[in-house]
Design a protein around this motif. Structure first.
Motif, PDB file in Angstrom:
ATOM      1  N   MET A 263     -23.657  -5.253 -76.486  1.00 29.02           N
ATOM      2  CA  MET A 263     -24.431  -5.670 -77.654  1.00 29.02           C
ATOM      3  C   MET A 263     -23.633  -5.561 -78.950  1.00 29.02           C
ATOM      4  O   MET A 263     -23.903  -6.281 -79.902  1.00 29.02           O
ATOM      5  CB  MET A 263     -25.718  -4.832 -77.750  1.00 29.02           C
ATOM      6  N   GLN A 264     -22.655  -4.655 -78.994  1.00 29.32           N
ATOM      7  CA  GLN A 264     -21.837  -4.531 -80.202  1.00 29.32           C
ATOM      8  C   GLN A 264     -21.090  -5.835 -80.491  1.00 29.32           C
ATOM      9  O   GLN A 264     -20.849  -6.182 -81.648  1.00 29.32           O
ATOM     10  CB  GLN A 264     -20.845  -3.372 -80.045  1.00 29.32           C
ATOM     11  N   MET A 265     -20.764  -6.567 -79.433  1.00 18.48           N
ATOM     12  CA  MET A 265     -20.066  -7.840 -79.599  1.00 18.48           C
ATOM     13  C   MET A 265     -20.959  -8.885 -80.260  1.00 18.48           C
ATOM     14  O   MET A 265     -20.468  -9.857 -80.823  1.00 18.48           O
ATOM     15  CB  MET A 265     -19.579  -8.346 -78.240  1.00 18.48           C
ATOM     16  N   LEU A 266     -22.295  -8.681 -80.183  1.00 20.34           N
ATOM     17  CA  LEU A 266     -23.229  -9.634 -80.764  1.00 20.34           C
ATOM     18  C   LEU A 266     -23.706  -9.206 -82.143  1.00 20.34           C
ATOM     19  O   LEU A 266     -24.457  -9.929 -82.792  1.00 20.34           O
ATOM     20  CB  LEU A 266     -24.446  -9.805 -79.838  1.00 20.34           C
ATOM     21  N   ALA A 267     -23.291  -8.005 -82.587  1.00 21.17           N
ATOM     22  CA  ALA A 267     -23.771  -7.470 -83.857  1.00 21.17           C
ATOM     23  C   ALA A 267     -23.217  -8.266 -85.036  1.00 21.17           C
ATOM     24  O   ALA A 267     -22.210  -8.964 -84.929  1.00 21.17           O
ATOM     25  CB  ALA A 267     -23.387  -6.000 -83.988  1.00 21.17           C
ATOM     26  N   LYS A 268     -23.904  -8.141 -86.169  1.00 26.47           N
ATOM     27  CA  LYS A 268     -23.461  -8.801 -87.388  1.00 26.47           C
ATOM     28  C   LYS A 268     -22.266  -8.055 -87.969  1.00 26.47           C
ATOM     29  O   LYS A 268     -21.857  -7.009 -87.466  1.00 26.47           O
ATOM     30  CB  LYS A 268     -24.610  -8.841 -88.402  1.00 26.47           C
ATOM     31  N   GLN A 269     -21.721  -8.582 -89.073  1.00 25.87           N
ATOM     32  CA  GLN A 269     -20.547  -7.988 -89.692  1.00 25.87           C
ATOM     33  C   GLN A 269     -20.858  -6.556 -90.152  1.00 25.87           C
ATOM     34  O   GLN A 269     -21.840  -6.301 -90.835  1.00 25.87           O
ATOM     35  CB  GLN A 269     -20.088  -8.829 -90.880  1.00 25.87           C
ATOM     36  N   ASN A 270     -19.978  -5.634 -89.740  1.00 24.87           N
ATOM     37  CA  ASN A 270     -20.108  -4.213 -90.111  1.00 24.87           C
ATOM     38  C   ASN A 270     -21.456  -3.622 -89.694  1.00 24.87           C
ATOM     39  O   ASN A 270     -21.967  -2.707 -90.327  1.00 24.87           O
ATOM     40  CB  ASN A 270     -19.903  -4.026 -91.612  1.00 24.87           C
TER      41      ASN A 270
END
Length: 395
Positions: A263-270
Motif C-alpha cells: 500500500m505504501q507504493m500507492l500512497a500520495k506524496q510524502n
C-alpha cells in the motif's frame, strides 16, 4: 616504420569512417569503415573529388568551396562536427556527423574527415515519434472506451432502478448484471493493462516522460475500473452466500508488513504508513485472504481521504481478549449525520466530493469481519480523521 604500421592498423580497424583529401578536395585515402558506409571500394573513389559522396545541395556547396579556393587560395571546409547527408553508391542517402581536421604534412595541407554514422540514432528518433503518436491515439481510444463504459454502467443502473419495483427483483437483476460485467469487462481491461505494461517496457530505452505519463494514466484508469468490478463481484458473492471463511493459523505480522509495503507504493506524496504490532504472539487463526481484503480496503480509504505529507497509523495486536486491527488517518473525517449509514451498501458520505468510490468497500469489510466472528467500529471527526477498529475473539 613500426609506428606507421600501428597507425595504419588503427585507421583500418576504426569503427567510424576516415577519409583524407587534399586542398582541392580530391580523395587521397579511405578506410574500410568509410568504404562500407558509402558502398565504394578504395579504387572507386581515390583520386576523385570528395563531392562524389555528397547529394545535393551539399555537392553544389562543395563546388562553391572549391571555386573560392581556386580564386583566393584559402580552403573552406564544409562543416565541423555537424550533421550532413552522405550519398551511397546505390543512390541512397544516410545521415552522419562530420568532423574535419587540418593536417600539415610534408609541406602540404591535408584534411582528414571523421564520419560517424547516425542511421541508428535517426531510426530510433523516428520510432520514438511513432511510439508517442501511437500512444496518444491509444490513450484517446481507451479514454473514450472507458468513458462510454462508465456512461453505459451509469445509464444501466438508472434504468434498472426505475424499472424494478421489488427488492427481490432488484437483487436478482443486479446479481446477473454483476456476473455479466465481471466476465465481459475483465478480459478487455486485462488486455488494456497488458498493452500498457508492454508499451512501458518497450519505451524504456527512449526515457520519454510523455510516454511514462500516458501509460500511468491508462494504468490508473484500468485500476479504477478493476476496483469497481471487484467491489461489485465481492458484493454479489456475499449476497449469494458463496463466501465461506477458511480459518487457518498464519503469521499476522508478516501479512501486515506485506500489506504495508504494497500500500505504501500507492500512497500520495510524502504520505507514510506506519505499522506496529503489540503482543508476544504473531499467530492469528482467521481467513488470511478475507482479512487482507479488509485491511487493504481500510488503508486505501485512509490514503484516498487524507492529504499529502500525512501519516497513516496501522496497528495489529494479539492479546488474551483476541486479535485487533486498527487503521487511523488524519483525513477529512465522516460527518456525524452520515455515520449511522456508513456500512450500508452504495452509501457515500456527503463530504467526499469528487473523490472516486463505489460506496461498497466498508459494507464488504463489515460483512467479511462478521463472517470471521469479528466486529468493526470507528471514531471520526470532520477534518480531524478517522480510526477504524476490527476485533476478533480468540477461537
Amino acid at each position: 616504420m613500426e609506428n606507421a604500421a600501428l597507425l595504419r592498423a588503427i585507421i583500418d580497424n576504426a569503427i567510424d569512417g576516415i577519409i583524407t583529401i587534399d586542398a582541392r578536395g580530391q580523395i587521397e585515402s579511405i578506410n574500410p569503415a568509410a568504404c562500407k558506409l558509402f558502398q565504394y571500394s578504395p579504387e572507386d573513389v581515390i583520386g576523385k573529388n570528395v563531392s562524389v559522396l555528397m547529394p545535393p545541395p551539399d555537392k553544389e556547396q562543395h563546388d562553391e568551396y572549391l571555386g573560392r579556393y581556386q580564386r583566393t587560395g584559402h580552403a573552406h571546409i564544409i562543416g565541423i562536427g555537424r550533421e550532413v547527408t552522405g550519398l551511397r553508391k546505390d543512390g541512397t542517402h544516410f545521415p552522419f556527423r562530420l568532423a574535419v581536421s587540418e593536417v600539415k604534412y610534408s609541406g602540404r595541407q591535408i584534411y582528414a574527415g571523421f564520419i560517424h554514422d547516425l542511421s541508428r540514432e535517426k531510426e530510433a528518433e523516428h520510432q520514438l515519434k511513432d511510439y508517442a503518436a501511437h500512444l496518444e491515439e491509444l490513450v484517446a481510444d481507451r479514454t473514450q472506451s472507458l468513458r462510454q463504459t462508465v456512461e453505459a454502467l451509469s445509464q444501466a443502473k438508472e434504468e434498472v432502478s426505475l424499472s424494478l419495483e421489488k427488492e427481490k427483483e432488484l437483487g436478482q437483476l443486479k446479481s446477473r448484471f454483476v456476473s455479466m460485467a465481471s466476465h465481459e469487462f475483465r478480459t478487455p481491461l486485462s488486455a488494456v493493462q497488458l498493452s500498457a505494461s508492454l508499451i512501458d517496457k518497450y519505451a524504456q530505452p527512449f526515457d520519454n516522460s510523455n510516454i511514462t505519463k500516458h501509460v500511468a494514466r491508462i494504468k490508473h484508469a484500468v485500476g479504477n475500473l478493476t476496483g469497481i468490478l471487484n467491489d461489485f463481484l465481492s458484493l454479489e458473492k456475499l449476497e449469494a452466500g458463496r463466501v465461506e471463511p477458511s480459518f487457518n493459523n498464519f503469521d499476522l505480522v508478516k501479512l501486515a508488513e506485506e500489506i504495508t509495503e504494497e500500500m505504501q507504493m500507492l500512497a500520495k506524496q510524502n504520505q507514510n504508513i506506519i505499522y506496529q504490532h503489540t503482543g508476544i504472539s504473531h499467530v492469528a487463526n482467521l481467513d488470511a485472504n478475507l482479512l487482507k481484503n479488509c485491511i487493504i480496503n481500510l488503508i486505501a480509504n485512509a490514503i484516498k481521504y487524507s492529504g499529502e505529507n500525512t501519516f497513516i497509523e496501522f496497528n495489529t495486536e494479539i492479546n488474551a481478549a483476541g486479535c485487533h486491527i486498527t487503521v487511523k488517518d488524519n483525513g477529512i473525517g465522516i460527518p456525524e449525520a452520515d455515520q449511522k449509514h456508513l456500512f450500508e451498501a452504495f452509501f457515500r458520505a456527503h463530504n467526499t466530493g469528487n473523490i472516486p468510490g463505489t460506496g461498497l468497500g466498508l459494507n464488504i469489510v463489515a460483512r467479511y469481519a462478521s463472517l470471521m466472528n469479528g466486529i468493526i467500529d470507528f471514531k471520526s471527526n470532520v477534518n480531524k480523521g478517522t480510526l477504524f477498529t476490527i476485533s476478533f475473539p480468540i477461537l
